[in-house]
Motif scaffolding. Sequence first.
Motif, PDB file in Angstrom:
ATOM      1  N   UNK A 258       0.778  -1.373   0.025  1.00 33.00           N
ATOM      2  CA  UNK A 258       0.054   0.018   0.171  1.00 33.00           C
ATOM      3  C   UNK A 258       0.893   1.311   0.043  1.00 33.00           C
ATOM      4  N   UNK A 259       2.263   1.136  -0.015  1.00 35.95           N
ATOM      5  CA  UNK A 259       3.220   2.099  -0.040  1.00 35.95           C
ATOM      6  C   UNK A 259       4.225   2.094  -0.966  1.00 35.95           C
ATOM      7  N   UNK A 260       4.776   2.781  -1.716  1.00 38.66           N
ATOM      8  CA  UNK A 260       5.798   2.901  -2.519  1.00 38.66           C
ATOM      9  C   UNK A 260       7.147   3.793  -1.467  1.00 38.66           C
ATOM     10  N   UNK A 261       8.224   3.599  -2.181  1.00 35.08           N
ATOM     11  CA  UNK A 261       9.349   4.629  -1.528  1.00 35.08           C
ATOM     12  C   UNK A 261      10.285   4.882  -2.479  1.00 35.08           C
ATOM     13  N   UNK A 262      11.262   5.815  -2.198  1.00 33.82           N
ATOM     14  CA  UNK A 262      12.165   6.599  -2.874  1.00 33.82           C
ATOM     15  C   UNK A 262      13.144   7.069  -2.094  1.00 33.82           C
ATOM     16  N   UNK A 263      14.395   7.099  -2.681  1.00 33.36           N
ATOM     17  CA  UNK A 263      15.639   7.578  -1.935  1.00 33.36           C
ATOM     18  C   UNK A 263      15.704   9.019  -2.314  1.00 33.36           C
ATOM     19  N   UNK A 264      15.953   9.766  -1.133  1.00 33.00           N
ATOM     20  CA  UNK A 264      16.350  10.989  -1.285  1.00 33.00           C
ATOM     21  C   UNK A 264      17.707  11.209  -1.331  1.00 33.00           C
ATOM     22  N   UNK A 265      18.409  12.235  -1.740  1.00 29.92           N
ATOM     23  CA  UNK A 265      19.585  12.844  -1.737  1.00 29.92           C
ATOM     24  C   UNK A 265      19.766  13.998  -0.953  1.00 29.92           C
ATOM     25  N   UNK A 266      20.191  14.294   0.081  1.00 32.12           N
ATOM     26  CA  UNK A 266      20.063  15.550   0.874  1.00 32.12           C
ATOM     27  C   UNK A 266      21.265  16.102   1.046  1.00 32.12           C
ATOM     28  N   UNK A 267      21.544  17.449   0.856  1.00 29.78           N
ATOM     29  CA  UNK A 267      22.610  18.284   1.006  1.00 29.78           C
ATOM     30  C   UNK A 267      22.355  18.667   2.394  1.00 29.78           C
ATOM     31  N   UNK A 268      23.357  18.540   3.322  1.00 28.52           N
ATOM     32  CA  UNK A 268      23.451  19.063   4.777  1.00 28.52           C
ATOM     33  C   UNK A 268      24.532  20.157   4.901  1.00 28.52           C
ATOM     34  N   UNK A 269      25.083  20.639   3.790  1.00 25.87           N
ATOM     35  CA  UNK A 269      26.282  21.566   3.988  1.00 25.87           C
ATOM     36  C   UNK A 269      25.958  22.782   4.353  1.00 25.87           C
ATOM     37  N   UNK A 270      24.724  23.593   3.927  1.00 26.80           N
ATOM     38  CA  UNK A 270      24.453  24.659   4.408  1.00 26.80           C
ATOM     39  C   UNK A 270      23.055  24.613   4.888  1.00 26.80           C
TER      40      UNK A 270
ATOM     41  N   UNK B 179      19.877  22.705   5.165  1.00 26.24           N
ATOM     42  CA  UNK B 179      19.233  21.228   4.670  1.00 26.24           C
ATOM     43  C   UNK B 179      18.278  21.146   3.312  1.00 26.24           C
ATOM     44  N   UNK B 180      18.650  20.564   2.518  1.00 26.90           N
ATOM     45  CA  UNK B 180      17.657  20.371   1.455  1.00 26.90           C
ATOM     46  C   UNK B 180      17.704  19.186   0.649  1.00 26.90           C
ATOM     47  N   UNK B 181      16.674  18.728  -0.120  1.00 27.95           N
ATOM     48  CA  UNK B 181      16.753  17.561  -0.919  1.00 27.95           C
ATOM     49  C   UNK B 181      17.263  18.247  -2.357  1.00 27.95           C
ATOM     50  N   UNK B 182      18.189  17.452  -2.870  1.00 28.58           N
ATOM     51  CA  UNK B 182      18.865  17.728  -4.332  1.00 28.58           C
ATOM     52  C   UNK B 182      17.924  17.145  -5.160  1.00 28.58           C
ATOM     53  N   UNK B 183      17.561  15.730  -5.014  1.00 20.37           N
ATOM     54  CA  UNK B 183      16.714  15.185  -5.974  1.00 20.37           C
ATOM     55  C   UNK B 183      16.289  13.669  -5.381  1.00 20.37           C
TER      56      UNK B 183
END
Length: 230
Positions: free
Chosen positions: A4-16, A18-22
């Motif tokens: 009932x769920x799907x998943x995806x892998x986030x690539x997060x930038x923590x350098x400045x 915190x944000x999701x790049x893709x």
Amino acid sequence: MANSKVSMKLLIDNSKVRRVLFAEASKDCVDFLFNILSLPVATIIRLLREEGMEGSLPNLYKSLEDLNDTYLLPNQNKDAFLKPVAPVSSSSVPLLALPAAQIQKKFYRCNTCTNNGFCNSYNYVSEDPRATCPSCSKVMNLRLSYVDPPAMEAASKEGGLVKGVVTYMVMDDLVIKPMSTISSITMLNKFNVKEVGSLEEKVVDLGMNEAIKLLKTSLETNIVLTTVFC
């Protein structure tokens, strides 16, 4: 349906900040996201009202919801507008499996034409039992039994919308495109990532709650994945 769920892998930038790049996503996840486009407006309003949807559309929805059935035409049903049935996806993981209202279809034909053989025309059907038969001028009030059409076979055994042999890249603003090693490197250069050590991988599941958050956030900002998951 396997899950009932799907998943995806986030690539997060923590350098400045915190944000999701893709995000790296499979076919099921992309089908899940693209199915948002098939949701009727009324379904979106119904989903987001409890989340505090702004604007006037919720008022329009509530106006019809509160309207007494006395003011509706006999052949009309409020649920057809308030709880429309979204197109059924053949994906193995449907988006927002909501309890949609089952709108019972009603059709009528001429009683004289059927029983007495007075009229030789069987080509007229109406949704209103007050309609008059064009052939014999009698009221078309004989209720017919509606039969659902057979389910269409999927053109592909995979089902859904996109092909499953590809890994997809989902950007923070929900731009989706096929992913490759080159495209990943290009994105890192675009975001001016200097230290690989500042990058973090995070797997997130997408279910009903996450879908509603993604839907609401996508109407408010372009940093959707960052806002929802970070």
